[in-house]
Design a protein around this motif. Structure first.
Motif, PDB file in Angstrom:
ATOM      1  N   THR A  94      -5.846   3.615  -5.073  1.00 37.20           N
ATOM      2  CA  THR A  94      -5.816   4.713  -4.110  1.00 37.20           C
ATOM      3  C   THR A  94      -4.847   4.417  -2.980  1.00 37.20           C
ATOM      4  OG1 THR A  94      -8.086   5.381  -4.603  1.00 37.20           O
ATOM      5  CG2 THR A  94      -7.202   6.063  -2.467  1.00 37.20           C
ATOM      6  N   LYS A  95      -4.951   3.223  -2.413  1.00 39.04           N
ATOM      7  CA  LYS A  95      -4.067   2.855  -1.304  1.00 39.04           C
ATOM      8  C   LYS A  95      -2.607   2.843  -1.760  1.00 39.04           C
ATOM      9  CE  LYS A  95      -6.881   1.811   2.219  1.00 39.04           C
ATOM     10  NZ  LYS A  95      -6.966   0.556   2.910  1.00 39.04           N
ATOM     11  N   ARG A  96      -2.341   2.281  -2.927  1.00 39.09           N
ATOM     12  CA  ARG A  96      -0.966   2.214  -3.419  1.00 39.09           C
ATOM     13  C   ARG A  96      -0.414   3.610  -3.713  1.00 39.09           C
ATOM     14  NH1 ARG A  96      -0.555  -1.937  -8.153  1.00 39.09           N
ATOM     15  NH2 ARG A  96      -2.768  -1.573  -8.443  1.00 39.09           N
ATOM     16  N   ARG A  97      -1.258   4.481  -4.262  1.00 36.98           N
ATOM     17  CA  ARG A  97      -0.812   5.850  -4.551  1.00 36.98           C
ATOM     18  C   ARG A  97      -0.479   6.584  -3.255  1.00 36.98           C
ATOM     19  NH1 ARG A  97      -4.964   7.297  -6.796  1.00 36.98           N
ATOM     20  NH2 ARG A  97      -5.887   8.575  -5.177  1.00 36.98           N
ATOM     21  N   MET A  98      -1.324   6.447  -2.251  1.00 33.96           N
ATOM     22  CA  MET A  98      -1.072   7.102  -0.966  1.00 33.96           C
ATOM     23  C   MET A  98       0.240   6.610  -0.355  1.00 33.96           C
ATOM     24  SD  MET A  98      -4.964   6.937   0.521  1.00 33.96           S
ATOM     25  CE  MET A  98      -4.923   8.032   1.923  1.00 33.96           C
ATOM     26  N   ALA A  99       0.474   5.311  -0.434  1.00 40.29           N
ATOM     27  CA  ALA A  99       1.698   4.730   0.134  1.00 40.29           C
ATOM     28  C   ALA A  99       2.929   5.163  -0.651  1.00 40.29           C
ATOM     29  CB  ALA A  99       1.585   3.210   0.161  1.00 40.29           C
ATOM     30  N   ARG A 100       2.796   5.295  -1.951  1.00 41.98           N
ATOM     31  CA  ARG A 100       3.933   5.659  -2.810  1.00 41.98           C
ATOM     32  C   ARG A 100       4.269   7.150  -2.687  1.00 41.98           C
ATOM     33  NH1 ARG A 100       1.705   4.158  -7.198  1.00 41.98           N
ATOM     34  NH2 ARG A 100       0.979   6.205  -7.842  1.00 41.98           N
ATOM     35  N   ASP A 102       3.563   9.396  -0.260  1.00 42.50           N
ATOM     36  CA  ASP A 102       4.023   9.859   1.053  1.00 42.50           C
ATOM     37  C   ASP A 102       4.109   8.661   1.992  1.00 42.50           C
ATOM     38  OD1 ASP A 102       4.646  11.242   3.361  1.00 42.50           O
ATOM     39  OD2 ASP A 102       3.225  12.857   2.972  1.00 42.50           O
ATOM     40  N   PRO A 103       5.143   7.815   1.806  1.00 41.92           N
ATOM     41  CA  PRO A 103       5.215   6.574   2.588  1.00 41.92           C
ATOM     42  C   PRO A 103       5.276   6.797   4.095  1.00 41.92           C
ATOM     43  CG  PRO A 103       7.235   6.904   1.291  1.00 41.92           C
ATOM     44  CD  PRO A 103       6.258   7.943   0.867  1.00 41.92           C
ATOM     45  N   GLU A 104       5.959   7.855   4.523  1.00 49.47           N
ATOM     46  CA  GLU A 104       6.065   8.111   5.961  1.00 49.47           C
ATOM     47  C   GLU A 104       4.702   8.446   6.548  1.00 49.47           C
ATOM     48  OE1 GLU A 104       8.361  11.078   9.079  1.00 49.47           O
ATOM     49  OE2 GLU A 104       9.076  10.948   7.011  1.00 49.47           O
ATOM     50  N   LEU A 105       3.973   9.328   5.873  1.00 47.66           N
ATOM     51  CA  LEU A 105       2.638   9.679   6.360  1.00 47.66           C
ATOM     52  C   LEU A 105       1.712   8.472   6.303  1.00 47.66           C
ATOM     53  CD1 LEU A 105       0.901  11.997   7.459  1.00 47.66           C
ATOM     54  CD2 LEU A 105       0.202  12.461   5.105  1.00 47.66           C
ATOM     55  N   PHE A 106       1.813   7.686   5.243  1.00 44.71           N
ATOM     56  CA  PHE A 106       0.985   6.489   5.121  1.00 44.71           C
ATOM     57  C   PHE A 106       1.237   5.550   6.297  1.00 44.71           C
ATOM     58  CE2 PHE A 106      -0.101   2.247   3.623  1.00 44.71           C
ATOM     59  CZ  PHE A 106      -1.347   2.458   3.046  1.00 44.71           C
ATOM     60  N   ASP A 107       2.515   5.325   6.624  1.00 46.64           N
ATOM     61  CA  ASP A 107       2.843   4.458   7.759  1.00 46.64           C
ATOM     62  C   ASP A 107       2.321   5.034   9.069  1.00 46.64           C
ATOM     63  OD1 ASP A 107       4.057   2.592   6.139  1.00 46.64           O
ATOM     64  OD2 ASP A 107       6.096   3.288   6.538  1.00 46.64           O
ATOM     65  N   ASN A 108       2.442   6.359   9.225  1.00 45.40           N
ATOM     66  CA  ASN A 108       1.924   6.996  10.437  1.00 45.40           C
ATOM     67  C   ASN A 108       0.419   6.815  10.556  1.00 45.40           C
ATOM     68  OD1 ASN A 108       4.386   7.900  11.391  1.00 45.40           O
ATOM     69  ND2 ASN A 108       4.178   9.942  10.520  1.00 45.40           N
ATOM     70  N   PHE A 163      -4.437  -6.584  -1.933  1.00 45.09           N
ATOM     71  CA  PHE A 163      -4.323  -5.457  -2.850  1.00 45.09           C
ATOM     72  C   PHE A 163      -4.691  -4.107  -2.230  1.00 45.09           C
ATOM     73  CE2 PHE A 163      -5.347  -9.372  -5.077  1.00 45.09           C
ATOM     74  CZ  PHE A 163      -4.222  -9.497  -5.879  1.00 45.09           C
ATOM     75  N   HIS A 164      -5.200  -4.134  -0.975  1.00 50.28           N
ATOM     76  CA  HIS A 164      -5.586  -2.854  -0.366  1.00 50.28           C
ATOM     77  C   HIS A 164      -5.321  -2.744   1.124  1.00 50.28           C
ATOM     78  CE1 HIS A 164      -9.246  -4.813   1.096  1.00 50.28           C
ATOM     79  NE2 HIS A 164      -9.440  -5.263  -0.125  1.00 50.28           N
ATOM     80  N   HIS A 165      -5.062  -3.837   1.801  1.00 53.32           N
ATOM     81  CA  HIS A 165      -4.829  -3.737   3.244  1.00 53.32           C
ATOM     82  C   HIS A 165      -3.396  -3.264   3.495  1.00 53.32           C
ATOM     83  CE1 HIS A 165      -4.409  -4.651   7.468  1.00 53.32           C
ATOM     84  NE2 HIS A 165      -5.720  -4.769   7.521  1.00 53.32           N
ATOM     85  N   PRO A 166      -3.213  -2.232   4.337  1.00 53.24           N
ATOM     86  CA  PRO A 166      -1.868  -1.676   4.554  1.00 53.24           C
ATOM     87  C   PRO A 166      -0.829  -2.680   5.042  1.00 53.24           C
ATOM     88  CG  PRO A 166      -3.510  -0.174   5.404  1.00 53.24           C
ATOM     89  CD  PRO A 166      -4.243  -1.436   5.009  1.00 53.24           C
ATOM     90  N   SER A 167      -1.246  -3.758   5.670  1.00 47.97           N
ATOM     91  CA  SER A 167      -0.252  -4.742   6.127  1.00 47.97           C
ATOM     92  C   SER A 167       0.452  -5.424   4.954  1.00 47.97           C
ATOM     93  CB  SER A 167      -0.907  -5.785   7.042  1.00 47.97           C
ATOM     94  OG  SER A 167      -1.858  -6.539   6.328  1.00 47.97           O
ATOM     95  N   HIS A 168      -0.089  -5.279   3.749  1.00 47.88           N
ATOM     96  CA  HIS A 168       0.518  -5.859   2.549  1.00 47.88           C
ATOM     97  C   HIS A 168       1.290  -4.821   1.726  1.00 47.88           C
ATOM     98  CE1 HIS A 168      -1.434  -9.806   2.837  1.00 47.88           C
ATOM     99  NE2 HIS A 168      -2.480  -9.156   3.303  1.00 47.88           N
ATOM    100  N   ARG A 169       1.480  -3.617   2.262  1.00 46.03           N
ATOM    101  CA  ARG A 169       2.052  -2.532   1.460  1.00 46.03           C
ATOM    102  C   ARG A 169       3.436  -2.840   0.905  1.00 46.03           C
ATOM    103  NH1 ARG A 169       2.060  -1.391   6.556  1.00 46.03           N
ATOM    104  NH2 ARG A 169       3.779  -0.406   7.676  1.00 46.03           N
ATOM    105  N   THR A 170       4.212  -3.712   1.553  1.00 46.28           N
ATOM    106  CA  THR A 170       5.533  -4.046   1.017  1.00 46.28           C
ATOM    107  C   THR A 170       5.426  -4.857  -0.277  1.00 46.28           C
ATOM    108  OG1 THR A 170       5.656  -6.021   2.416  1.00 46.28           O
ATOM    109  CG2 THR A 170       6.647  -3.990   3.286  1.00 46.28           C
TER     110      THR A 170
END
Length: 198
Positions: A94-100, A102-108, A163-170
């Motif tokens: 779920t987290k990876r799909r959200m980041a992929r 709409d990356p801008e919205l995910f970062d916001n 695998f799920h914390h946004p600080s690891h999204r890269t």
């Protein structure tokens, strides 16, 4: 101007998400949200007492999009090891799909959540509670042996943060990430499993 009497908290949150998308969390204001709705900023304040309260509500709503679908997995009837594996895979997916998608919205939203400590703390408590439920069911069924399912639930969440914390999204686009998650989950399940006595 639109009829302020028809203004609901959900409409305000919908608008706040769009404003957040457009301006980002640092620049978005309650006045921007009110303008987008065609109402006075006082109408928004009747639902949310401050900018911080509105920000917190937007963060809570976004985080609930992650945690709410996982309730069904946590409450499922499959054996606890299968549920745990599925729950962690779905959280990560779920987290990876959200980041992929709409990356801008995910970062916001990640920035917004960072500013909303209460919402994040509650979200982490909800996630750890769901994991604790799975572990407790596993203990009751003789599949797991742990003295405190609540402690184990928090530890599982922390152990899988990559695998799920946004600080690891890269790192989420790295090849082999799913294999890494499976290896970590296998190790965690091995640590939870009931051992024969005697």
């Amino acid at each position: 101007m639109s009829d302020a009497t028809a203004l609901t908290a959900d409409r305000i949150l919908d608008s706040a998400e769009e404003v957040l998308r457009r301006y980002g969390p640092a620049k978005a204001t309650v006045l921007d949200v009110a303008r987008a709705l065609g109402v006075s900023h006082g109408s928004v304040y009747r639902h949310f007492a401050s900018k911080a309260a509105l920000r917190e509500a937007v963060a809570e709503r976004w985080l609930a999009r992650v945690s709410t679908p996982l309730i069904d997995v946590a409450n499922g009837t499959d054996p606890a090891p299968q549920r745990l594996r599925r729950w962690l895979a779905e959280l990560s997916g779920t987290k990876r799909r959200m980041a992929r998608e709409d990356p801008e919205l995910f970062d916001n939203f990640h920035q917004l959540a960072t500013l909303s400590e209460g919402a994040v703390a509650n979200h982490l408590e909800v996630l750890a509670g769901q994991l604790s439920l799975i572990v407790a069911d596993g203990v009751a069924a003789g599949e797991f042996t742990v003295p405190d399912p609540a402690v184990a639930g928090r530890a599982l969440l922390q152990a899988t943060a990559r695998f799920h914390h946004p600080s690891h999204r890269t790192e989420w686009s790295e090849p082999g990430l799913d294999d890494d998650l499976e290896a970590v989950v296998a190790l965690l399940l091995d640590g939870l499993r009931a051992r024969p006595t005697g």
